[in-house]
Design a protein around this motif. Sequence first.
Motif, PDB file in Angstrom:
ATOM      1  N   PHE A 407       0.811  -1.219   0.000  1.00  0.00           N
ATOM      2  CA  PHE A 407       0.000   0.000   0.000  1.00  0.00           C
ATOM      3  C   PHE A 407       0.844   1.269   0.000  1.00  0.00           C
ATOM      4  CE2 PHE A 407      -3.107  -3.024   1.651  1.00  0.00           C
ATOM      5  CZ  PHE A 407      -4.292  -2.598   1.069  1.00  0.00           C
ATOM      6  N   TYR A 408       2.072   1.158   0.548  1.00  0.00           N
ATOM      7  CA  TYR A 408       2.843   2.357   0.853  1.00  0.00           C
ATOM      8  C   TYR A 408       4.312   2.220   0.468  1.00  0.00           C
ATOM      9  CZ  TYR A 408      -1.069   3.330   4.072  1.00  0.00           C
ATOM     10  OH  TYR A 408      -2.292   3.559   4.634  1.00  0.00           O
ATOM     11  N   GLY A 409       4.960   3.364   0.342  1.00  0.00           N
ATOM     12  CA  GLY A 409       6.412   3.397   0.317  1.00  0.00           C
ATOM     13  C   GLY A 409       6.930   3.175   1.730  1.00  0.00           C
ATOM     14  N   GLU A 410       8.264   3.023   1.883  1.00  0.00           N
ATOM     15  CA  GLU A 410       8.822   2.622   3.174  1.00  0.00           C
ATOM     16  C   GLU A 410       8.526   3.640   4.290  1.00  0.00           C
ATOM     17  OE1 GLU A 410       9.480  -0.257   3.811  1.00  0.00           O
ATOM     18  OE2 GLU A 410      10.423  -0.084   5.782  1.00  0.00           O
ATOM     19  N   ALA A 411       8.658   4.928   3.975  1.00  0.00           N
ATOM     20  CA  ALA A 411       8.435   5.945   5.015  1.00  0.00           C
ATOM     21  C   ALA A 411       6.980   5.931   5.481  1.00  0.00           C
ATOM     22  CB  ALA A 411       8.812   7.326   4.479  1.00  0.00           C
ATOM     23  N   GLU A 412       6.080   5.814   4.508  1.00  0.00           N
ATOM     24  CA  GLU A 412       4.654   5.773   4.864  1.00  0.00           C
ATOM     25  C   GLU A 412       4.317   4.508   5.638  1.00  0.00           C
ATOM     26  OE1 GLU A 412       3.278   6.094   0.809  1.00  0.00           O
ATOM     27  OE2 GLU A 412       2.106   7.868   1.388  1.00  0.00           O
ATOM     28  N   ALA A 413       4.903   3.388   5.217  1.00  0.00           N
ATOM     29  CA  ALA A 413       4.649   2.119   5.916  1.00  0.00           C
ATOM     30  C   ALA A 413       5.104   2.230   7.366  1.00  0.00           C
ATOM     31  CB  ALA A 413       5.356   0.971   5.207  1.00  0.00           C
ATOM     32  N   ASN A 414       6.236   2.879   7.581  1.00  0.00           N
ATOM     33  CA  ASN A 414       6.712   3.061   8.953  1.00  0.00           C
ATOM     34  C   ASN A 414       5.758   3.925   9.773  1.00  0.00           C
ATOM     35  OD1 ASN A 414       8.938   1.410   9.006  1.00  0.00           O
ATOM     36  ND2 ASN A 414      10.311   2.984   8.168  1.00  0.00           N
ATOM     37  N   ARG A 415       5.217   4.943   9.127  1.00  0.00           N
ATOM     38  CA  ARG A 415       4.207   5.764   9.810  1.00  0.00           C
ATOM     39  C   ARG A 415       3.047   4.892  10.256  1.00  0.00           C
ATOM     40  NH1 ARG A 415       2.080  10.601   6.150  1.00  0.00           N
ATOM     41  NH2 ARG A 415       0.318  10.695   7.597  1.00  0.00           N
ATOM     42  N   ALA A 416       2.593   4.036   9.332  1.00  0.00           N
ATOM     43  CA  ALA A 416       1.452   3.172   9.633  1.00  0.00           C
ATOM     44  C   ALA A 416       1.795   2.195  10.759  1.00  0.00           C
ATOM     45  CB  ALA A 416       1.027   2.409   8.385  1.00  0.00           C
ATOM     46  N   ARG A 417       3.041   1.701  10.762  1.00  0.00           N
ATOM     47  CA  ARG A 417       3.457   0.768  11.819  1.00  0.00           C
ATOM     48  C   ARG A 417       3.460   1.450  13.179  1.00  0.00           C
ATOM     49  NH1 ARG A 417       7.759  -0.850   7.489  1.00  0.00           N
ATOM     50  NH2 ARG A 417       6.468  -2.367   6.381  1.00  0.00           N
ATOM     51  N   ARG A 418       4.031   2.664  13.215  1.00  0.00           N
ATOM     52  CA  ARG A 418       4.032   3.413  14.485  1.00  0.00           C
ATOM     53  C   ARG A 418       2.611   3.634  14.970  1.00  0.00           C
ATOM     54  NH1 ARG A 418       8.934   5.891  15.821  1.00  0.00           N
ATOM     55  NH2 ARG A 418       7.868   7.071  17.429  1.00  0.00           N
ATOM     56  N   GLU A 419       1.758   4.006  14.013  1.00  0.00           N
ATOM     57  CA  GLU A 419       0.378   4.298  14.372  1.00  0.00           C
ATOM     58  C   GLU A 419      -0.305   3.085  14.999  1.00  0.00           C
ATOM     59  OE1 GLU A 419      -1.404   6.809  11.182  1.00  0.00           O
ATOM     60  OE2 GLU A 419      -3.249   5.786  11.817  1.00  0.00           O
ATOM     61  N   ARG A 420      -0.048   1.904  14.427  1.00  0.00           N
ATOM     62  CA  ARG A 420      -0.682   0.706  14.974  1.00  0.00           C
ATOM     63  C   ARG A 420      -0.168   0.402  16.374  1.00  0.00           C
ATOM     64  NH1 ARG A 420      -2.672  -2.172  17.644  1.00  0.00           N
ATOM     65  NH2 ARG A 420      -4.062  -3.927  17.289  1.00  0.00           N
ATOM     66  N   LEU A 421       1.135   0.591  16.568  1.00  0.00           N
ATOM     67  CA  LEU A 421       1.683   0.309  17.895  1.00  0.00           C
ATOM     68  C   LEU A 421       1.181   1.332  18.915  1.00  0.00           C
ATOM     69  CD1 LEU A 421       5.274  -0.746  16.840  1.00  0.00           C
ATOM     70  CD2 LEU A 421       3.417  -2.231  17.638  1.00  0.00           C
ATOM     71  N   GLU A 422       1.020   2.566  18.467  1.00  0.00           N
ATOM     72  CA  GLU A 422       0.478   3.597  19.370  1.00  0.00           C
ATOM     73  C   GLU A 422      -0.954   3.280  19.784  1.00  0.00           C
ATOM     74  OE1 GLU A 422       0.817   7.393  17.482  1.00  0.00           O
ATOM     75  OE2 GLU A 422       3.001   7.498  17.736  1.00  0.00           O
ATOM     76  N   LYS A 423      -1.602   2.437  18.997  1.00  0.00           N
ATOM     77  CA  LYS A 423      -2.973   2.067  19.317  1.00  0.00           C
ATOM     78  C   LYS A 423      -3.037   1.371  20.683  1.00  0.00           C
ATOM     79  CE  LYS A 423      -6.768  -0.247  16.940  1.00  0.00           C
ATOM     80  NZ  LYS A 423      -7.115  -1.097  15.793  1.00  0.00           N
TER      81      LYS A 423
END
Length: 567
Positions: A407-423
């Motif tokens: 779905f994403y480039g690496e930087a965006e994917a990392n954003r999404a990963r952080r967001e999930r962990l922040e959940k």
Amino acid sequence: MTATTARPYVPAELDATDWSRLEPLYRGLVDRPLKCKNCLENLILDRSELDAATAEAEANLYIAMTCHTDDASRQAAFTRFVENVEPNVRKVAFELDRKIVSSPFARELDQARYGVLLRRLAVDVELFRDANIPLQTEITKLDQEYSTICGAMSVEFDGAKRTLAQMSRYLEETDRATREKAWRAIAERRDADADRIDDIYDALIAKRHRIAVNAGFANFRDYQHRKMQRFDYRPEDCFGFHDAVAEICVPALHRLNAERARHLGLPALRPWDLAVDERGRPPLRPFRDGKDLLDRTAAVFRRLDPELASMFDTLGEGECLDLESRPGKAPGGYQYQRQRSRRPFIFMNAAGLHRDLITMVHEAGHAFHSILCKGDPILEYRGSPTEFAEVASTSMELLTLPHLGEFYGEAEANRARRERLEKFPSLMPWIAQVDAFQHWVYTNPGHTRKDRTAEWMRLNARFGSMVDWSGIERFAERSWQRQLHLFGMPFYYIEYGIAETGAMQVWLQSRTDRARALANYKRGLALGGSRPLPELWQAAGCRWDFGRGIIRELMDEVNREMATIPA
Ligand SMILES: [Zn+2]
């Protein structure tokens, strides 16, 4: 050895929306003489087959209605079922439950196979009251009304009529004035129906209290804990969860809030500052439309596991999906297994947001669960208690994180990963707040709306984000109204918190041994509801625990992992 039925008990062409067709089949079961252990097993299996047909009829009506809340005929068809079929089924189900659990052959059945079912039926028999049937029908209709009110909510914004689900994307805009305008438009729209929704909630509380009292309970909380078959934890354990979350997750949430305010350069966060990227990057836009979402999600699962991928692919093969948001569609997302044809259905309101992608993989997890246990001839075992069902779905939110490159480039994917962990630190407090609210609501059934508001705001101070509500307090006071579980599924919410602790454990396993984690995951899911909760957790390689110890451990892991992901 499990007895098998030589021929199907239910005719293929049965119209299970029609009680006059169902009645002789149910009567046939109630009146069937039971002369041996095998007769009892056959009764259980034939009943499963018939219940599955009834359940699928209801599922189809529900799906049709939620896909088109603006179509009066679909509403009417569902209402007809709720009014004419369901009450009769409830009555005959009680007769059958009683027939099964009181049969002298019940003790002779293989307890490893039938024990969980018999325990469940015994509780149903214990709680059944004739007088509660009409109350349950009224409750279903009130929840339907809530759904219709919410489905009709839309606003004129940015030159078009938009659903509230579609409005969410404006809350991610980097322009603060746009966000505020969108947030206020949503809040005002909700506020316009807030009194009607309060009326519905008052009526629901009164009826539910009545149901509990009729069944010999002091309050609906205690009744519902029993009704939901919570054999493995009690209200005190829920309080323990609330305390652990307040002690461990809330401070972490407040640290995230403070960081966010600092990055945004704000003295204090307002409610419209919570969804935007704190570093001013444009919102994540993972897909264009439903088809795009489907294709990319399929690719994610291909990367994760070929077996899960092929299960996901079967969903795209017809009548299993309604993904895109549009006016006249009920809010939320769900997976509904159609128990006769044993095909899952996924409903959601995708509007191009990152959270839609999460919903997609979450509901796919439920569908995997349905598919993996669909071979069990006992209907009750083709679904698990919700605490574990949500492990099946939530695990997919986490196990797909390494594959977001679809779905994403690496930087965006990392954003999404952080967001999930922040959940973890951000969602657990909301779950605790909603659960604590319900404990209070149903153990204080005579409360006024003013008391209720005061309690909600007290809990908000205990569990809420550090947000400045000044001048708009009235919107905070009824923010619980958007939590649809409070209406149709009372007390069904802490399950998400309990499941998060299970899913995080699956994720921890996957970081060291992905193959083993996936094998455990599938082994747990394949058991369906045939074993007690702690055993399902164990099969999935998890520890059955949602107290202070595990929450502390998981919070530490989340912090460690976050430190490794570039911001
Ligand atoms: Zn779920």
